[in-house]
Scaffold this motif. Structure first.
Motif, short mmCIF file in Angstrom:
data_model
loop_
_atom_site.label_atom_id
_atom_site.label_comp_id
_atom_site.label_asym_id
_atom_site.label_seq_id
_atom_site.Cartn_x
_atom_site.Cartn_y
_atom_site.Cartn_z
N THR A 29 56.78 56.23 19.39
CA THR A 29 57.33 57.10 18.35
C THR A 29 56.57 56.89 17.05
N THR A 30 56.47 57.95 16.30
CA THR A 30 55.85 57.88 14.99
C THR A 30 56.66 58.74 14.02
N ASP A 31 56.79 58.25 12.81
CA ASP A 31 57.46 59.04 11.79
C ASP A 31 56.44 59.64 10.83
N ALA A 32 55.19 59.56 11.19
CA ALA A 32 54.13 60.16 10.36
C ALA A 32 54.41 61.65 10.20
N ALA A 33 54.19 62.15 9.02
CA ALA A 33 54.47 63.56 8.74
C ALA A 33 53.68 64.47 9.68
N THR A 34 52.49 64.08 10.00
CA THR A 34 51.70 64.86 10.95
C THR A 34 51.19 63.91 12.03
N VAL A 35 51.38 64.31 13.26
CA VAL A 35 50.89 63.52 14.38
C VAL A 35 49.40 63.83 14.54
N PRO A 36 48.58 62.80 14.65
CA PRO A 36 47.15 63.06 14.81
C PRO A 36 46.87 64.01 15.98
N ALA A 37 45.95 64.94 15.77
CA ALA A 37 45.62 65.92 16.80
C ALA A 37 45.20 65.25 18.10
N SER A 38 44.56 64.10 18.01
CA SER A 38 44.13 63.41 19.23
C SER A 38 45.33 63.01 20.07
N LEU A 39 46.46 62.68 19.44
CA LEU A 39 47.66 62.33 20.20
C LEU A 39 48.29 63.56 20.83
N LEU A 40 48.28 64.66 20.12
CA LEU A 40 48.85 65.89 20.66
C LEU A 40 48.12 66.32 21.93
N SER A 41 46.81 66.22 21.92
CA SER A 41 46.04 66.69 23.07
C SER A 41 46.03 65.70 24.22
N ARG A 42 46.36 64.43 23.97
CA ARG A 42 46.28 63.41 25.02
C ARG A 42 47.64 62.94 25.52
#
Length: 141
Positions: A29-42
């Motif tokens: 889990t991450t509470d970062a305002a934006t999830v890094p694009a690399s995480l979204l795609s992987r």
């Protein structure tokens, strides 16, 4: 050809064909305002919750992004084409695993349901689910 969807509990359990997939996964889990694009795609799965974004990542990706690696999970795919409005598959699977003392996290996707269990319990979980499948197959309709 369109696959017929199964809605009835016994038929879903009888046809589930649990298959252990290669790899180790982590719920992160991450509470970062934006999830890094690399995480979204992987990511194998992503779910946005009020307290952060939950991700299911491979061990490699979880480690590369500094997530906790203390709970490696194995993924078992239930190969039955269960309908989204089918009743009882999740309860049957989670109940059988709970009775055997095996914790699980269920993820119902569009085509299949996925069962995540602690990596060290994966083989035992598959054996338990195969027994549930055999029992459901032998029951009269």
């Amino acid at each position: 050809m369109t696959q017929d969807l199964i809605r009835e509990r016994q038929a879903m359990l009888a046809g589930m064909t649990p298959t252990l997939k290669a790899g180790s996964y982590h719920f992160c889990t991450t509470d970062a305002a934006t999830v890094p694009a690399s995480l979204l795609s992987r990511s194998l799965a992503i779910f946005r919750e009020d307290k952060g974004t939950a991700l299911i990542l491979s061990s490699e990706d979880a480690q590369a992004h500094g997530f906790d690696l203390s709970m490696p999970m194995a993924r078992i795919v239930l190969e039955v084409y269960s309908a989204l409005d089918g009743v009882g598959l999740t309860a049957g699977v989670a109940g059988a695993l709970a009775d055997a003392g095996i914790p699980c996290n269920m993820v119902a996707a569009y085509h299949h349901d996925h069962v995540f269990v602690p990596e060290a319990m994966a083989q035992r979980a598959v054996e338990m689910l195969l027994a549930v499948q055999r029992d459901a197959t032998s029951l009269p309709d």
